[in-house]
Design an enzyme around this catalytic site. Structure first.
Site, mmCIF file in Angstrom:
data_model
loop_
_atom_site.group_PDB
_atom_site.id
_atom_site.type_symbol
_atom_site.label_atom_id
_atom_site.label_comp_id
_atom_site.label_asym_id
_atom_site.label_seq_id
_atom_site.Cartn_x
_atom_site.Cartn_y
_atom_site.Cartn_z
ATOM 1 N N ALA A 70 108.324 102.814 -45.642
ATOM 2 C CA ALA A 70 109.292 102.818 -46.733
ATOM 3 C C ALA A 70 108.690 103.421 -47.998
ATOM 4 O O ALA A 70 107.481 103.354 -48.235
ATOM 5 C CB ALA A 70 109.768 101.397 -47.015
ATOM 6 N N GLY A 115 107.351 101.142 -41.586
ATOM 7 C CA GLY A 115 108.576 101.742 -41.082
ATOM 8 C C GLY A 115 108.354 103.006 -40.289
ATOM 9 O O GLY A 115 109.158 103.360 -39.419
ATOM 10 N N GLU A 118 107.676 101.815 -36.920
ATOM 11 C CA GLU A 118 108.921 101.267 -36.379
ATOM 12 C C GLU A 118 109.855 102.375 -35.881
ATOM 13 O O GLU A 118 110.559 102.194 -34.890
ATOM 14 C CB GLU A 118 109.618 100.404 -37.433
ATOM 15 C CG GLU A 118 108.896 99.088 -37.652
ATOM 16 C CD GLU A 118 109.443 98.284 -38.805
ATOM 17 O OE1 GLU A 118 109.817 97.125 -38.596
ATOM 18 O OE2 GLU A 118 109.498 98.816 -39.937
ATOM 19 N N GLU A 138 103.260 95.235 -43.283
ATOM 20 C CA GLU A 138 104.222 94.746 -44.276
ATOM 21 C C GLU A 138 103.844 93.421 -44.927
ATOM 22 O O GLU A 138 104.104 93.207 -46.116
ATOM 23 C CB GLU A 138 105.622 94.631 -43.647
ATOM 24 C CG GLU A 138 106.333 95.959 -43.441
ATOM 25 C CD GLU A 138 106.022 96.624 -42.121
ATOM 26 O OE1 GLU A 138 106.768 97.538 -41.728
ATOM 27 O OE2 GLU A 138 105.036 96.218 -41.458
#
Length: 262
Positions: A70, A115, A118, A138
């Site tokens: 992110a 992310g 992910e 995270e």
């Protein structure tokens, strides 16, 4: 090689029946901003609707990173209300990749963190190269993996291994990543290896590929009896297809199939 842009930061390139979904925000090492998330979602929507795409490969234009997760600089500017409004936008990128109906391969070069990892986990197969560094860090910044990581990683490596990786927030280099099952194949060049794998997959029936993926995805987590019912439904969806008729005919005639894709 045809290319279609989705906003400033995402491109789709075609290699015959293989689509290459390119993360292209090099100045930020592909950090996923709101704009980039919308573009990933839009690209996935277009790919899902394109029946000529048999396999999708997720790649990066950056020479040192697949995706670093992110965009924390953007997130730092959000009010609480803005963060709430942004959440569906972010989720749309990850679920867009996860729900692509054709086989998907991630080509991980360099950093795939948070992310970014992910997005790779949302693919069916992950190909890495010796530069790859993956992880879900995270909790080290006060949040949790929110792009599917807490669900996809345990399904890939088991609950205890996933817990160790998530709770420690540690980064894993390519050799250990392969050993732990965080990536599936290490190639000299991730993009080249992924595109070669995609080409081999794309030689097969597009109807069969999508049905096989659907059966495997829907069957995850079910008991065996229920899973076999899912498989039977997928079999019935292809048993009377044009691809099935062509595949059997080509086998008996000792020729390469010309798949109608229906």
């Amino acid at each position: 090689m045809a290319e279609r842009r989705f906003g400033e930061f995402v491109a789709v390139r075609r290699h015959g029946h293989v689509a290459e979904l390119v993360l292209d925000r090099p100045k930020a090492m592909n950090a996923v901003s709101s704009e980039m998330a919308r573009s990933i979602g839009a690209a996935c929507e277009a790919l899902a609707a394109d029946r000529s795409v048999r396999v999708t490969v997720l790649t990066s234009s950056h020479d040192k990173a697949f995706c670093v997760g992110a965009d924390l600089k953007e997130r730092n500017s959000f009010t609480d209300a803005e963060l709430v409004r942004q959440r569906p936008v972010a989720r749309g990128a990850y679920t867009g990749v996860l729900e692509l109906p054709m086989p998907t391969i991630a080509a991980v070069h360099g950093y795939a963190l948070g992310g970014g990892f992910e997005l790779a986990l949302a693919c069916d197969v992950i190909v890495a190269d010796p530069t790859a560094v993956v992880g879900l860090p995270e909790v080290s910044v006060g949040v949790i993996p929110g792009g599917g990581g807490t669900q996809l990683l345990p399904r890939r490596v088991g609950a205890a291994r996933a817990a160790e990786l998530v709770f420690s927030a540690r980064r894993v280099e390519h050799e250990e990543a392969r050993r732990l099952g965080l990536v599936d194949l290490v190639a000299e060049d991730a993009r080249t290896g992924a595109l070669e794998m995609a080409g081999r997959m794309a030689a097969n029936s597009p109807v069969g590929l999508r049905a096989a993926k659907r059966a495997m995805r829907l069957g995850q987590g079910l008991d065996l009896r229920a899973g076999l019912e899912v498989e039977d439904a997928a079999w019935r969806s292809v048993a009377f297809s044009g691809d099935r008729a062509e595949g059997v005919a080509a086998f008996n005639e000792k020729r390469t199939p010309q798949w109608p894709g229906e």
